[in-house]
Design an enzyme around this catalytic site. Structure first.
Site, short mmCIF file in Angstrom:
data_model
loop_
_atom_site.label_atom_id
_atom_site.label_comp_id
_atom_site.label_asym_id
_atom_site.label_seq_id
_atom_site.Cartn_x
_atom_site.Cartn_y
_atom_site.Cartn_z
N ARG A 112 17.90 -6.04 5.39
CA ARG A 112 16.52 -6.49 5.58
C ARG A 112 15.97 -5.88 6.87
O ARG A 112 14.84 -5.43 6.95
CB ARG A 112 16.42 -8.02 5.61
N TYR A 155 -10.07 -2.96 -2.72
CA TYR A 155 -9.14 -3.28 -3.80
C TYR A 155 -9.16 -4.80 -4.01
O TYR A 155 -9.12 -5.57 -3.04
CB TYR A 155 -7.74 -2.81 -3.39
N ASP A 181 -7.02 1.79 4.72
CA ASP A 181 -6.24 1.91 3.48
C ASP A 181 -6.48 3.32 2.94
O ASP A 181 -7.57 3.66 2.49
CB ASP A 181 -6.70 0.84 2.48
N LYS A 195 1.02 4.16 -5.94
CA LYS A 195 0.01 5.05 -6.52
C LYS A 195 0.41 6.51 -6.31
O LYS A 195 1.43 6.93 -6.81
CB LYS A 195 -1.36 4.71 -5.91
C1 PLP Z 1 -2.88 -0.87 -5.56
C2 PLP Z 1 -3.59 -0.93 -4.29
C3 PLP Z 1 -3.19 -1.82 -3.28
C4 PLP Z 1 -2.08 -2.83 -3.49
O1 PLP Z 1 -0.84 -2.23 -3.61
P1 PLP Z 1 0.38 -2.82 -4.49
O2 PLP Z 1 1.43 -1.80 -4.35
O3 PLP Z 1 -0.12 -3.00 -5.89
O4 PLP Z 1 0.74 -4.13 -3.87
C5 PLP Z 1 -3.88 -1.78 -2.08
N1 PLP Z 1 -4.89 -0.92 -1.87
C6 PLP Z 1 -5.31 -0.06 -2.83
C7 PLP Z 1 -6.44 0.86 -2.53
C8 PLP Z 1 -4.69 -0.03 -4.06
O5 PLP Z 1 -5.12 0.81 -5.01
#
Ligand code: PLP
Length: 380
Positions: free
Chosen positions: A46, A99, A171, A196
């Site tokens: 962890r 998001y 982000d 992604k």
């Molecule tokens: C998918 C996404 C998230 C969240 O990520 P997870 O891996 O699904 O928890 C945050 N920001 C954006 C822009 C996303 O497309």
């Protein structure tokens, strides 16, 4: 090292013991200590794991940051930023096109813990400036935004943050460091859903942070260990494997996005196309300035609303109706009931997420197949 070389080598020198060119998957929860108080730098997975560390070093290098941290999901990474750096009564100013899960985390979790959150117009830095309060500790922006692909001026927000002694978190999931490196533009913290484009193959959930300063890193790292939402070594390894091909994939995604956006722009059934690569996009000039490309996401509005959308999704053959984005396969999503269902309808419509809105993630298939698929599905 140039970017493409970092993708292959950052954090991933050949294994010292065996020469393995890939970082081994250290599938272990704990590590032998040679004597009391004498470990070899690893105690418990962890707290730290060598496969995860390779990924953390890699994302730091890609984002021109000093520090990297890996998490079990993008939202776990976001939770660590908020939980590690903020306390009850602190204020966050966030862009209004976010998001859906980020919005849900702000509104349904952290608001209950006493965080104050207000929203500013993602496209307008003056709106962020106006929303700042004495207790504002963090500005949160997503650019390009999900799903409307509007562009936020990172340099302008960095200036506002600095003036108010707040931090700027960006982000960077949609652009990836291949197209945009916000720390070079003044941001403090970069957030990724590596689920992604970084992972890139729709086979692993993960989150990454890249952090500029030591103090910020230490606070978030403390939270990572204290709260524990870390990825396992397999997931860290899969993400590293995905990252190696990021540059070739992003070029192909963008190529296909241009083909798709161009086709949709001239189509009778479509009232609006959102793609920052189009000169008609209101954020085009800013995107050209702060990004090295425009990415692989395209959204558009169907004139026929929900009924047209239902028929469209039914006819698709190459695009798959699914949540998520950034994989090698093309995906189509209906934000109103899928990714952005967590946002109340009134709020959703106010933000432009209408019942005719479709979001596409252009994969790396042949662009003619993608355009033909859309052409067929748009015949009502
Ligand atoms: C998918 C996404 C998230 C969240 O990520 P997870 O891996 O699904 O928890 C945050 N920001 C954006 C822009 C996303 O497309």
């Amino acid at each position: 090292m140039e970017f493409e070389t970092k993708l292959i080598h950052a954090g991933q020198a050949a294994d010292r013991q065996t020469g393995s060119v890939n970082i081994p998957i250290y599938q272990t929860s704990t590590y032998k200590q040679d004597a009391i108080g004498k470990d070899r730098g690893w105690e418990y997975s962890r707290t730290g794991n060598p496969t995860r560390k390779a990924l953390e070093d890699c994302i730091a290098a890609l984002e021109s940051a000093k520090y990297g941290l890996a998490f079990a999901s993008g939202l776990a990474a976001e939770t660590a930023v908020l939980g590690g750096l903020l306390k009850k009564g602190d204020h966050v100013v966030a862009g209004d096109d976010l998001y859906g899960g980020t919005y849900r985390l702000f509104e349904k979790v952290f608001r209950n813990w006493g965080l104050e959150i207000s929203y500013a117009d993602s496209k307008n830095p003056a709106s962020f400036k106006k929303a700042m309060r004495r207790n504002t500790r963090l500005i949160w922006a997503e650019t390009p935004t999900n799903p409307l692909l509007s562009i936020t001026d990172i340099r302008a927000l960095a200036e506002i943050a600095k003036k108010n002694k707040a931090l700027l978190a960006v982000d960077n999931t949609f652009a990836t460091p291949y197209f945009q490196r916000p720390i070079e533009l003044g941001a403090d913290i970069i957030v990724h859903s590596s689920t992604k484009y970084l992972g890139g193959h729709s086979d692993v959930i993960g989150g990454l942070l890249a952090i500029k300063d030591k103090g910020v890193f230490e606070a978030v790292k403390f939270y990572q260990n204290a709260a524990g939402a870390v990825p396992g070594p397999w997931d860290a390894w899969l993400t590293l494997r995905g990252i190696k091909t990021l540059s070739v994939r992003m070029k192909a995604h963008e190529n296909n996005a241009f083909a798709v956006a161009g086709f949709l722009s001239g189509h009778d059934a479509v009232s609006k196309v959102y793609y920052p690569g189009l000169e008609t996009h209101p954020g085009h000039a800013l995107a050209s300035d702060q990004m090295d490309g425009f990415g692989g996401m395209v959204s558009f509005e169907l004139k026929g609303g929900r009924r047209a959308a239902e028929s469209f999704f039914k006819k698709l053959k190459v695009f798959t109706l699914a949540e998520s984005l950034g994989g090698v396969e093309s995906l189509a999503c209906y934000p109103a009931t899928m990714t952005h269902a967590a946002i109340p309808e009134r709020e959703r419509l106010k933000r432009g997420i209408t019942s005719g809105l479709v979001r596409l993630s252009a994969g790396i298939e042949n662009s003619d197949d993608l355009v033909q698929d859309l052409d067929r599905a748009l015949k009502f």
